[in-house]
Design a protein around this motif. Sequence first.
Motif, mmCIF file in Angstrom:
data_model
loop_
_atom_site.group_PDB
_atom_site.id
_atom_site.type_symbol
_atom_site.label_atom_id
_atom_site.label_comp_id
_atom_site.label_asym_id
_atom_site.label_seq_id
_atom_site.Cartn_x
_atom_site.Cartn_y
_atom_site.Cartn_z
ATOM 1 N N LEU A 11 51.383 35.676 46.493
ATOM 2 C CA LEU A 11 51.574 34.952 45.338
ATOM 3 C C LEU A 11 51.083 33.573 45.350
ATOM 4 C CD1 LEU A 11 53.810 34.084 43.263
ATOM 5 C CD2 LEU A 11 55.480 33.402 45.107
ATOM 6 N N VAL A 12 50.503 33.224 44.079
ATOM 7 C CA VAL A 12 50.011 32.028 44.125
ATOM 8 C C VAL A 12 50.124 31.368 42.668
ATOM 9 C CG1 VAL A 12 47.960 33.200 43.033
ATOM 10 C CG2 VAL A 12 47.613 30.820 44.226
ATOM 11 N N GLN A 13 50.038 30.050 42.640
ATOM 12 C CA GLN A 13 50.425 29.425 41.375
ATOM 13 C C GLN A 13 49.154 29.500 40.638
ATOM 14 O OE1 GLN A 13 51.468 25.423 42.466
ATOM 15 N NE2 GLN A 13 53.602 25.921 42.512
ATOM 16 N N ALA A 14 49.559 29.231 39.272
ATOM 17 C CA ALA A 14 48.375 29.237 38.447
ATOM 18 C C ALA A 14 47.478 28.180 38.710
ATOM 19 C CB ALA A 14 48.848 29.027 36.853
ATOM 20 N N GLY A 15 45.985 28.448 38.466
ATOM 21 C CA GLY A 15 44.996 27.776 38.923
ATOM 22 C C GLY A 15 44.619 27.607 40.197
ATOM 23 N N GLY A 16 45.330 28.486 40.951
ATOM 24 C CA GLY A 16 44.977 28.770 42.521
ATOM 25 C C GLY A 16 43.886 29.740 42.687
ATOM 26 N N SER A 17 43.555 30.248 43.889
ATOM 27 C CA SER A 17 42.537 31.001 44.332
ATOM 28 C C SER A 17 43.085 32.345 45.268
ATOM 29 C CB SER A 17 41.421 30.498 45.069
ATOM 30 O OG SER A 17 40.778 29.452 43.905
ATOM 31 N N LEU A 18 42.524 33.410 45.247
ATOM 32 C CA LEU A 18 42.956 34.442 46.351
ATOM 33 C C LEU A 18 41.632 35.019 46.710
ATOM 34 C CD1 LEU A 18 46.200 35.998 45.334
ATOM 35 C CD2 LEU A 18 45.885 34.589 47.175
ATOM 36 N N ARG A 19 41.525 35.508 47.797
ATOM 37 C CA ARG A 19 40.269 36.587 48.297
ATOM 38 C C ARG A 19 40.877 37.751 48.560
ATOM 39 N NH1 ARG A 19 36.318 36.304 53.374
ATOM 40 N NH2 ARG A 19 34.387 36.888 51.930
ATOM 41 N N MET A 79 34.393 45.011 51.181
ATOM 42 C CA MET A 79 34.091 44.526 49.806
ATOM 43 C C MET A 79 35.091 43.373 49.492
ATOM 44 S SD MET A 79 34.151 46.375 46.071
ATOM 45 C CE MET A 79 35.945 46.795 46.307
ATOM 46 N N TYR A 80 34.553 42.398 48.667
ATOM 47 C CA TYR A 80 35.432 41.486 48.482
ATOM 48 C C TYR A 80 35.738 40.880 47.131
ATOM 49 C CZ TYR A 80 34.515 40.461 53.353
ATOM 50 O OH TYR A 80 34.197 40.717 54.976
ATOM 51 N N LEU A 81 36.495 40.452 46.671
ATOM 52 C CA LEU A 81 36.916 39.763 45.384
ATOM 53 C C LEU A 81 37.380 38.357 45.508
ATOM 54 C CD1 LEU A 81 36.519 40.575 42.299
ATOM 55 C CD2 LEU A 81 38.916 41.040 42.473
ATOM 56 N N GLN A 82 36.483 37.376 45.171
ATOM 57 C CA GLN A 82 37.071 36.023 45.056
ATOM 58 C C GLN A 82 37.487 35.735 43.914
ATOM 59 O OE1 GLN A 82 37.303 33.451 47.635
ATOM 60 N NE2 GLN A 82 38.216 32.356 46.194
ATOM 61 N N MET A 83 38.823 35.505 43.402
ATOM 62 C CA MET A 83 39.499 35.078 42.212
ATOM 63 C C MET A 83 39.854 33.553 42.405
ATOM 64 S SD MET A 83 41.843 38.555 42.045
ATOM 65 C CE MET A 83 43.002 38.062 43.460
ATOM 66 N N ASN A 84 39.235 32.937 41.350
ATOM 67 C CA ASN A 84 39.275 31.433 41.254
ATOM 68 C C ASN A 84 39.961 31.314 39.781
ATOM 69 O OD1 ASN A 84 38.311 30.970 43.686
ATOM 70 N ND2 ASN A 84 36.482 30.604 42.754
ATOM 71 N N SER A 85 40.711 29.992 39.575
ATOM 72 C CA SER A 85 41.311 29.480 38.353
ATOM 73 C C SER A 85 41.970 30.614 37.946
ATOM 74 C CB SER A 85 40.143 29.320 37.335
ATOM 75 O OG SER A 85 39.300 28.296 37.676
ATOM 76 N N LEU A 86 43.150 31.173 38.598
ATOM 77 C CA LEU A 86 43.943 32.369 38.087
ATOM 78 C C LEU A 86 45.048 31.906 37.260
ATOM 79 C CD1 LEU A 86 44.302 33.995 41.837
ATOM 80 C CD2 LEU A 86 43.543 35.027 39.979
ATOM 81 N N THR A 87 45.227 32.820 36.422
ATOM 82 C CA THR A 87 46.364 32.534 35.276
ATOM 83 C C THR A 87 47.203 33.772 35.658
ATOM 84 O OG1 THR A 87 45.359 33.981 33.884
ATOM 85 C CG2 THR A 87 44.463 31.843 33.798
ATOM 86 N N PRO A 88 48.649 33.531 34.669
ATOM 87 C CA PRO A 88 49.757 34.578 34.919
ATOM 88 C C PRO A 88 49.084 35.972 34.581
ATOM 89 C CG PRO A 88 50.648 32.578 34.374
ATOM 90 C CD PRO A 88 49.022 32.136 34.406
ATOM 91 N N ALA A 89 48.045 35.804 33.621
ATOM 92 C CA ALA A 89 47.511 37.233 33.068
ATOM 93 C C ALA A 89 46.899 38.247 34.262
ATOM 94 C CB ALA A 89 46.603 37.063 32.091
ATOM 95 N N ALA A 90 46.864 37.526 35.484
ATOM 96 C CA ALA A 90 46.074 37.993 36.299
ATOM 97 C C ALA A 90 47.100 38.994 37.056
ATOM 98 C CB ALA A 90 45.087 37.264 37.257
ATOM 99 N N GLY A 115 42.137 52.786 47.066
ATOM 100 C CA GLY A 115 42.967 52.311 48.106
ATOM 101 C C GLY A 115 44.185 52.346 47.537
ATOM 102 N N GLN A 116 45.230 51.911 48.383
ATOM 103 C CA GLN A 116 46.704 51.837 47.943
ATOM 104 C C GLN A 116 47.088 50.716 46.950
ATOM 105 O OE1 GLN A 116 45.413 50.789 50.651
ATOM 106 N NE2 GLN A 116 46.676 48.724 51.084
ATOM 107 N N GLY A 117 46.186 49.763 46.845
ATOM 108 C CA GLY A 117 46.565 48.588 46.034
ATOM 109 C C GLY A 117 47.058 47.313 46.848
ATOM 110 N N THR A 118 47.050 46.190 46.203
ATOM 111 C CA THR A 118 47.513 45.178 46.784
ATOM 112 C C THR A 118 48.047 44.106 45.633
ATOM 113 O OG1 THR A 118 47.286 43.042 48.092
ATOM 114 C CG2 THR A 118 45.294 43.659 46.891
ATOM 115 N N GLN A 119 49.231 43.787 45.982
ATOM 116 C CA GLN A 119 49.899 42.993 44.675
ATOM 117 C C GLN A 119 49.525 41.332 44.784
ATOM 118 O OE1 GLN A 119 52.375 43.957 42.401
ATOM 119 N NE2 GLN A 119 51.994 42.134 41.407
ATOM 120 N N VAL A 120 49.004 41.075 43.496
ATOM 121 C CA VAL A 120 48.407 39.796 43.240
ATOM 122 C C VAL A 120 49.726 39.333 41.961
ATOM 123 C CG1 VAL A 120 47.060 38.147 42.374
ATOM 124 C CG2 VAL A 120 46.432 40.123 43.594
ATOM 125 N N THR A 121 50.299 38.339 42.370
ATOM 126 C CA THR A 121 51.274 37.457 41.536
ATOM 127 C C THR A 121 50.954 35.944 41.122
ATOM 128 O OG1 THR A 121 52.772 39.010 42.227
ATOM 129 C CG2 THR A 121 53.579 37.158 41.068
#
Length: 124
Positions: A11-19, A79-90, A115-121
Amino acid sequence: QVQLVESGGGLVQAGGSLRLSCAASGRAFRRYAMAWFRQGPGKEREFVAAISGSDDRTYYADSVKGRFTISRDNAQNTMYLQMNSLTPAATAVYYCAAAAMGLVTTFPGSYDYWGQGTQVTVSS
């Protein structure tokens, strides 16, 4: 058989990042085309990003260009996915996928392993 295990969602706030990370089993990882897809509530699975196995060429959905970065570490089979400037649409379950023939496409059906998937909120 290749096993893929995603991690890094949360769980991350809008504008945040996850990897996100995707760890793969097997010795042929460096030859696989790898991709990230996501599936939001009530939506179809959609392409996010991909990276080739031959020359690490990267491909992105228009909706994430400039904000997401896909990469791979063949020595670590990851493999990686760096996600920046996240919005609720993600907000979605994010899946990693591997194509044994090394062909990068945006179509889920072209990938052999998932893979089995990982939840991003992303909260607003």
